[in-house]
Design a protein around this motif. Sequence first.
Motif, PDB file in Angstrom:
ATOM      1  N   ASN A  77       0.819  -1.309   0.239  1.00 16.92           N
ATOM      2  CA  ASN A  77       0.434  -0.112   0.019  1.00 16.92           C
ATOM      3  C   ASN A  77       0.913   1.557  -0.140  1.00 16.92           C
ATOM      4  OD1 ASN A  77      -2.394  -1.465   0.041  1.00 16.92           O
ATOM      5  ND2 ASN A  77      -2.518  -1.538   2.110  1.00 16.92           N
ATOM      6  N   PRO A  78       1.522   1.605  -1.138  1.00 17.38           N
ATOM      7  CA  PRO A  78       2.553   2.668  -1.160  1.00 17.38           C
ATOM      8  C   PRO A  78       2.010   4.060  -1.061  1.00 17.38           C
ATOM      9  CG  PRO A  78       2.643   1.576  -3.182  1.00 17.38           C
ATOM     10  CD  PRO A  78       1.484   0.901  -2.533  1.00 17.38           C
ATOM     11  N   ASP A  79       2.602   5.108  -0.532  1.00 21.54           N
ATOM     12  CA  ASP A  79       1.945   6.325  -0.746  1.00 21.54           C
ATOM     13  C   ASP A  79       2.287   6.977  -2.277  1.00 21.54           C
ATOM     14  OD1 ASP A  79       1.219   7.106   1.935  1.00 21.54           O
ATOM     15  OD2 ASP A  79       3.416   6.752   2.226  1.00 21.54           O
ATOM     16  N   VAL A  80       3.350   6.480  -2.733  1.00 20.78           N
ATOM     17  CA  VAL A  80       3.570   6.981  -4.242  1.00 20.78           C
ATOM     18  C   VAL A  80       4.344   5.829  -5.129  1.00 20.78           C
ATOM     19  CG1 VAL A  80       4.822   8.812  -5.685  1.00 20.78           C
ATOM     20  CG2 VAL A  80       4.188   9.208  -3.115  1.00 20.78           C
ATOM     21  N   VAL A  81       3.786   5.781  -6.435  1.00 20.22           N
ATOM     22  CA  VAL A  81       4.465   4.961  -7.397  1.00 20.22           C
ATOM     23  C   VAL A  81       5.135   5.705  -8.490  1.00 20.22           C
ATOM     24  CG1 VAL A  81       4.141   3.094  -9.005  1.00 20.22           C
ATOM     25  CG2 VAL A  81       2.786   2.960  -6.685  1.00 20.22           C
ATOM     26  N   PHE A  82       6.372   5.495  -8.577  1.00 18.11           N
ATOM     27  CA  PHE A  82       7.108   6.304  -9.523  1.00 18.11           C
ATOM     28  C   PHE A  82       7.336   5.218 -10.638  1.00 18.11           C
ATOM     29  CE2 PHE A  82       7.975   9.025  -6.144  1.00 18.11           C
ATOM     30  CZ  PHE A  82       8.110  10.319  -6.761  1.00 18.11           C
ATOM     31  N   LEU A  83       7.200   5.620 -12.100  1.00 19.24           N
ATOM     32  CA  LEU A  83       7.395   4.835 -13.161  1.00 19.24           C
ATOM     33  C   LEU A  83       7.888   5.871 -14.310  1.00 19.24           C
ATOM     34  CD1 LEU A  83       7.209   2.817 -15.298  1.00 19.24           C
ATOM     35  CD2 LEU A  83       4.852   3.781 -15.863  1.00 19.24           C
ATOM     36  N   LYS A  84       9.555   5.333 -14.570  1.00 19.47           N
ATOM     37  CA  LYS A  84      10.283   6.103 -15.542  1.00 19.47           C
ATOM     38  C   LYS A  84      10.036   5.275 -16.948  1.00 19.47           C
ATOM     39  CE  LYS A  84      14.758   5.957 -15.620  1.00 19.47           C
ATOM     40  NZ  LYS A  84      16.267   6.365 -15.201  1.00 19.47           N
TER      41      LYS A  84
END
Length: 226
Positions: A53-60
Amino acid sequence: MSECMIKIVLIDDTNDAVETFKESLRRWNPNENFDIIKCTNFSNALNEIKKVNPDVVFLKSRKIAQKELNFIDSLPKKEFHLIISLVVGYGDWNPVRLTDLPLTGRTENTNLTYQSVDKINISADGKVYFLNRSDVIYLKSDKSYTTIFLSRKRKIVASKTLKEIQKKFIFPEFYRVHNSYVINLNHIVEYNRGLSELTLSDGTVVSVSRRKKNQLLEILQLERKS
């Protein structure tokens, strides 16, 4: 130091992704703690998102193709921010200042944010304006409206609050120095220590709130007065 640990899922297939990412995050979020989980593919990322349950998902990513769209469609209905950063070639990317995002535990809203390389889209006057980041000097709040001041004395008035409009300006050069102002740090030409005021490239003078002053000095790499 913030007591909140920000949980992050990072989707990046490069070998040094985590260390590079941490270094960039610390630069723009010096008072935050991070728990970063790296995933090299979408399948692993989905499993981790469901589990932690993350706060933020970063996708490059270098482009938005069908597999990226399928990944977005398959995301669980949970409260987190998905930030997609498009890069050109093998260039690095700049993460956002996380304290500008309403993260889990700080808001009830879920937000999906698309971060492109240079353009910011703003709806106003029945049109959609695609702005170059470098052209935006500052944003000013006027109750339920926000005025976006651009280079060459142009401006756009959007019928949304500054809090809503700021979600479009997730790039690290944009910083909220006051309840009424978000500025482009690259357009600062002068800082008046005694008055805690910034002069911008168009001559506008903006006050810096006491709450934001110390963090701004850190970002600008200025020493605090003893």
